[in-house]
Design a protein around this motif. Structure first.
Motif, PDB file in Angstrom:
ATOM      1  N   HIS A  12     -17.237 -33.135  26.946  1.00 51.23           N
ATOM      2  CA  HIS A  12     -16.285 -32.620  25.800  1.00 51.23           C
ATOM      3  C   HIS A  12     -16.588 -34.012  24.694  1.00 51.23           C
ATOM      4  CE1 HIS A  12     -12.426 -30.629  24.219  1.00 51.23           C
ATOM      5  NE2 HIS A  12     -12.985 -31.502  23.092  1.00 51.23           N
ATOM      6  N   HIS A  25     -17.836 -34.311  20.412  1.00 58.35           N
ATOM      7  CA  HIS A  25     -17.858 -33.834  19.138  1.00 58.35           C
ATOM      8  C   HIS A  25     -18.895 -34.320  18.429  1.00 58.35           C
ATOM      9  CE1 HIS A  25     -14.706 -30.976  19.623  1.00 58.35           C
ATOM     10  NE2 HIS A  25     -13.874 -31.896  20.437  1.00 58.35           N
ATOM     11  N   LYS A  34     -17.929 -23.317  21.677  1.00 59.13           N
ATOM     12  CA  LYS A  34     -16.346 -23.947  21.608  1.00 59.13           C
ATOM     13  C   LYS A  34     -15.539 -22.998  20.710  1.00 59.13           C
ATOM     14  CE  LYS A  34     -12.975 -26.905  21.178  1.00 59.13           C
ATOM     15  NZ  LYS A  34     -12.743 -28.446  21.170  1.00 59.13           N
ATOM     16  N   HIS A  38      -8.931 -30.089  27.841  1.00 63.66           N
ATOM     17  CA  HIS A  38      -7.573 -31.005  28.232  1.00 63.66           C
ATOM     18  C   HIS A  38      -6.764 -30.370  29.380  1.00 63.66           C
ATOM     19  CE1 HIS A  38      -8.227 -32.738  24.177  1.00 63.66           C
ATOM     20  NE2 HIS A  38      -8.322 -31.583  23.845  1.00 63.66           N
ATOM     21  N   ASP A  83     -13.491 -36.221  24.334  1.00 62.55           N
ATOM     22  CA  ASP A  83     -13.197 -36.121  22.969  1.00 62.55           C
ATOM     23  C   ASP A  83     -13.708 -37.050  21.850  1.00 62.55           C
ATOM     24  OD1 ASP A  83     -11.997 -33.882  21.676  1.00 62.55           O
ATOM     25  OD2 ASP A  83     -10.098 -34.243  21.967  1.00 62.55           O
TER      26      ASP A  83
HETATM   27 ZN   LIG Z   1     -11.800 -31.884  21.352  1.00 59.27          ZN
END
Ligand SMILES: [Zn+2]
Length: 292
Positions: free
Chosen positions: A25, A27, A132, A196, A250
């Motif tokens: 995960h 970005h 995603k 998450h 993240d």
């Molecule tokens: Zn994210």
């Protein structure tokens, strides 16, 4: 330019005898969109709900170097669309990034729109490795009729879809487990990666993973001091599902050093074998261990 967080991260995976980390995960977005995302978090606006001082704000070339220095050997770029008509642009940019950065997973997104079935089919055929979707930002349900033509393609291809469906950090009418449950009733073989851990609906999403052998969970932010504590009564079930829990971070949109989330996983006390699965083996099994 060595990031001060590098040594602690390397020490973590080296102690486990891993070749590095597989972070499911991460970005990377086109610079103009990345700036808009940073601005959303900086403003701590209604969709963010709290102070969120982002730690990693370098340009994307530098952020790739930070990941490499930390030993994050594989990672996606996970674009997501907030309205119709932008997925194609995001996907084009992401394809270029994947060509430039060979260890990254070629990532794409889709949005409920007439063209979705066709462009998803084409992306799958071309070899996209992960999709995603973000229900809070996109404000749609997974079982939106405009996506009907997408799921059969994805179920047959087995391409993993990272789904931000949980109601964290701020829920709306589209978040929560409802549309994921309805979707899996129709397409039970979909390969989903619940971002998450589905927080704050952790138990409902854990139940979904227990019932569907291709539903996975990513650890993104959940076991850190920044997130509300994960329900302790669910932790033993994470051991049983240890083959389907994947490290997620993240990065870059996190308000603490990268190593902090690794400490969060270690203090669950599920053992080194569990950590090895979560931090490398499960990602390598799902996506493949090496660059394309
Ligand atoms: Zn994210």
């Amino acid at each position: 330019m060595t990031d001060p967080d590098v040594p602690a991260v390397r020490a973590f995976w080296q102690a486990l005898g891993l070749p590095g980390l597989f972070d499911a995960h991460v970005h990377f977005l086109p610079p103009n969109i990345q700036r808009a995302v940073y601005a959303q978090f900086d403003a701590a606006g209604p969709k963010i709900g709290r102070e969120w001082p982002i730690r990693y704000r370098q340009d994307h070339a530098e952020r790739v170097e930070i990941l490499r220095a930390m030993g994050v050997r594989r990672f996606p770029t996970l674009p997501y669309a907030h309205k119709p008509g932008v997925a194609a642009y995001l996907n084009e940019w992401a394809a270029g990034f994947a060509r430039d950065v060979p260890e990254s997973l070629w990532s794409a997104t889709f949005y409920p729109e007439e063209s979705a079935a066709a462009y998803v089919k084409e992306l799958v055929r071309a070899g996209v490795e992960v999709f995603k979707v973000h229900l809070q930002v996109g404000e749609f349900h997974l079982d939106d009729p405009l996506l009907d033509g997408v799921w059969g393609t994805l179920e047959d291809a087995g391409t993993p879809v990272v789904v931000h469906a949980g109601s964290g950090p701020v829920g709306n009418d589209f978040t929560g487990p409802g549309s994921t449950e309805r979707l899996l009733r129709r397409f039970p073989r979909l390969t989903l990666l619940i971002a998450h851990m589905g927080a704050p609906e952790c138990e409902e999403f854990l139940d979904l993973a227990a019932r569907h052998e291709r539903v996975h969970l990513d650890t993104t932010m959940v076991f850190t001091d920044f997130f509300p504590a994960y329900p302790s009564q669910l932790v033993p079930r994470l051991r049983d599902l240890g083959h389907r829990v994947l490290l997620g971070s993240d990065f870059p949109t996190i308000p603490y050093p990268y190593a902090h989330q690794l400490e969060g996983l270690a203090r669950l006390d599920l053992g080194d074998d569990w950590l090895r699965r979560v931090c490398w083996e499960n990602g390598a099994a799902l996506f493949g261990p090496g660059p394309r």
